[in-house]
Scaffold this active site. Structure first.
Site, PDB file in Angstrom:
ATOM      1  N   ARG A   1     151.520 -22.581  94.963  1.00 29.53           N
ATOM      2  CA  ARG A   1     150.917 -22.213  96.237  1.00 29.53           C
ATOM      3  C   ARG A   1     151.961 -22.501  97.302  1.00 29.53           C
ATOM      4  NH1 ARG A   1     147.980 -18.470  95.181  1.00 29.53           N
ATOM      5  NH2 ARG A   1     145.778 -18.672  94.774  1.00 29.53           N
TER       6      ARG A   1
ATOM      7  N   PHE B   1     143.085 -17.236 102.959  1.00 26.73           N
ATOM      8  CA  PHE B   1     143.049 -17.257 101.501  1.00 26.73           C
ATOM      9  C   PHE B   1     143.534 -15.882 101.035  1.00 26.73           C
ATOM     10  CE2 PHE B   1     141.260 -16.522  97.317  1.00 26.73           C
ATOM     11  CZ  PHE B   1     141.852 -17.587  96.650  1.00 26.73           C
ATOM     12  N   THR B   2     144.202 -15.856  99.879  1.00 31.80           N
ATOM     13  CA  THR B   2     144.900 -14.637  99.441  1.00 31.80           C
ATOM     14  C   THR B   2     144.014 -13.384  99.465  1.00 31.80           C
ATOM     15  OG1 THR B   2     144.400 -15.262  97.164  1.00 31.80           O
ATOM     16  CG2 THR B   2     146.557 -15.899  98.005  1.00 31.80           C
TER      17      THR B   2
ATOM     18  N   TYR C   1     118.194  -1.588  84.937  1.00 28.90           N
ATOM     19  CA  TYR C   1     119.185  -1.073  85.890  1.00 28.90           C
ATOM     20  C   TYR C   1     118.815  -1.480  87.308  1.00 28.90           C
ATOM     21  CZ  TYR C   1     122.665   1.883  88.036  1.00 28.90           C
ATOM     22  OH  TYR C   1     123.753   2.320  88.744  1.00 28.90           O
TER      23      TYR C   1
ATOM     24  N   PHE D   1     152.117 -13.145  93.582  1.00 25.30           N
ATOM     25  CA  PHE D   1     152.157 -14.341  92.732  1.00 25.30           C
ATOM     26  C   PHE D   1     151.506 -14.109  91.373  1.00 25.30           C
ATOM     27  CE2 PHE D   1     147.693 -15.363  93.336  1.00 25.30           C
ATOM     28  CZ  PHE D   1     147.402 -14.712  94.519  1.00 25.30           C
TER      29      PHE D   1
ATOM     30  N   ASP E   1     133.192 -18.435 104.114  1.00 30.47           N
ATOM     31  CA  ASP E   1     133.677 -18.298 102.753  1.00 30.47           C
ATOM     32  C   ASP E   1     133.160 -19.565 102.079  1.00 30.47           C
ATOM     33  OD1 ASP E   1     134.965 -18.450 100.354  1.00 30.47           O
ATOM     34  OD2 ASP E   1     136.889 -17.751 101.103  1.00 30.47           O
TER      35      ASP E   1
ATOM     36  N   LYS F   1     133.359 -20.473  91.241  1.00 22.60           N
ATOM     37  CA  LYS F   1     133.773 -21.823  91.643  1.00 22.60           C
ATOM     38  C   LYS F   1     132.520 -22.713  91.637  1.00 22.60           C
ATOM     39  CE  LYS F   1     137.443 -19.303  92.663  1.00 22.60           C
ATOM     40  NZ  LYS F   1     137.695 -18.804  93.990  1.00 22.60           N
TER      41      LYS F   1
END
Ligand SMILES: *Cc1c(COP(=O)(O)O)cnc(C)c1O
Length: 459
Positions: free
Chosen positions: A381, A123-124, A71, A448, A214, A257
């Protein structure tokens, strides 16, 4: 032309579903003409996203067996922490279940209601978290990023004049940080140059504004710098990435990614203060600070993936494979965003379907049609992704109306991509037959993902 084959070989295969055209027509109707709502069993080549769709290496699968599922204080956490310190150079690491978990923590820690958060295009999930914390996103990317025909080599660059004007207009105390994406997903996976990173950092330091990356596709950005920016040809991608990150105070990362894993992410920072505050919030929303919503084995796989993502042979092939699809589309005169970015080719739906107005949702319509034509799944997009303005309630009409054809890492061969190019070419020949779509269900956030549509012209 040099032929570059995959720098890996296949050890395990996964069968692909092959549906008939009739079955695909039924599937897209069931899905409300939204490719997000298709079942993957109905998809032949899945280019919806590069997120969490990577093939892990044998080394990563071996790492999965080394999970220490304690944990707290799992050894996998310390391996992850060391990988981030070695490759990114940031001191403090908080794992999260994925990128948006890190965005949630950073946004809620640093943003006060009424603040302004500049960024090189939105970015969303990033913007949604900034707005949820009461911030106002302000786009400070260069104008070329909004022009699908511009072949600027670093279309992700920050427009320093726009940034400085914002800082002067609202005051640096109203800007908790600059959100700096490398590469810029919504601009087509376009990179930021090292020179621009350096200058942006200088400007921000002058006003005391922190810089948070990011870093979702930072390795792809580093490769573009090696390829295109004077003076970097002899530098390894690993060295370039380290220098890039040195111009920031920390980053949020979607491990799904560039880190080559199916789940995971982290927040990294050089600020002891931000780290301490993050460890409090992460406990509330993600998990204990040494696992942040991840299993030990997931952290171990990500630690290995972080080191693999900067291997020059891997990243070079990765970016070149995406470009291969672009070259094939170019040969067929299909309109797409130039130059090809790091993770995807973005079809230009405005030029592909000039007979549709933006209210007829051209990119959504094109994505649905491409699926019916070939079983290839892509993503809108455009106006659907851009959502509504929170103040006026009106659609936001982005200049770019794109269909993202996203290439998962190490999953498909270049021949699969030839099939995709061929399908796009066939569709382009009969493009006048493609009808527009209209909403029949519209959710209030990130619409979307779950919106449903029907053809304007019946069927
Ligand atoms: C995917 C993505 C995110 C969010 O990461 P998740 O892991 O999907 O939560 C943030 N920024 C960019 C640029 C992304 O592409």
């Amino acid at each position: 032309m040099d032929i570059q084959a995959e720098p890996y070989r296949i050890k395990m295969v996964e069968k692909l579903p092959m549906l008939s055209r009739r079955e695909r027509e039924e599937a897209i109707e069931r899905a409300g003409y939204n490719t997000f709502l298709l079942r993957s069993d109905d998809v032949y080549i899945d280019l919806l996203t590069d997120s969490g769709t990577s093939a892990m290496s044998d080394e990563q699968w071996a790492a999965m067996m080394l999970g220490d599922e304690a944990y707290s204080g799992s050894r996998n956490f310390f391996n992850l922490e060391k990988a981030v310190r070695d490759i990114y150079g940031f001191e403090y690491v908080t794992p999260t279940h994925q990128g948006r978990g890190a965005e949630h923590i950073l946004s809620s820690l640093l943003i006060e209601p009424g603040d302004y958060v500049p960024g090189n295009m939105y970015f969303t999930t990033t913007r949604a978290h900034q707005e949820r914390a009461g911030g106002n996103f302000v786009d400070v990317i260069i104008d070329e990023a909004h022009d699908p025909a511009s072949d600027h080599p670093f279309k992700g660059n920050v427009d320093l004049a726009k940034l400085e004007m914002l800082i002067k207009n609202v005051g640096p105390e109203r800007i908790p940080y600059l959100s700096l994406a490398v590469t810029v997903n919504m601009a087509g996976g376009q990179p930021v140059s090292m020179k621009n990173l350096r200058q942006t950092r200088e400007l921000c330091s002058q006003y005391g504004v922190p810089v948070y990356f990011d870093a979702t596709r930072c390795a792809e950005n580093a490769y573009f710098i090696q390829e295109r920016e004077e003076g970097y040809q002899d530098h390894s991608v690993a060295d370039i990435l380290k220098e890039m990150m040195s111009y920031g105070d920390g980053c949020t990362m979607s491990g799904k990614k560039d880190c080559l894993v199916n789940i995971g992410g982290f927040l990294a920072t050089d600020s002891a203060e931000v780290y301490e505050a993050a460890t409090e919030i992460v406990t509330l929303f993600e998990g204990f600070p040494t696992y942040g919503g991840l299993a030990g084995r997931d952290m171990e796989a990500m630690a290995v993936g972080i080191r693999e993502m900067v291997e020059d042979d891997y990243i070079s092939h990765r970016v070149q494979q995406v470009r291969h699809l672009g070259i094939r589309l170019e040969e067929a005169s299909i309109p797409f965003v130039q130059p090809v970015g790091g993770h995807a080719v973005f079809l230009d739906a405005r030029r592909f379907l000039p007979h549709l107005s933006q209210d007829e949702l051209p990119a959504q319509s094109l994505a649905a049609a491409l699926y019916v034509e070939s079983g290839v799944r892509t993503m809108e997009r455009g106006v659907v992704s851009a959502g509504r303005d929170p103040d006026s309630g009106e659609h936001r009409y982005p200049r770019l109306e794109l269909v993202r054809v996203t290439i998962p890492r190490r999953v498909y061969t270049s021949q699969h991509l030839d099939v995709v190019a061929n399908a796009a070419e066939n569709l382009y020949r009969k493009r006048e037959n493609i009808s527009g779509l209209k909403f029949v269900y519209e959710p209030s956030v990130l619409r979307f993902f779950t919106a449903r549509f029907e053809p304007i012209s019946g069927k």
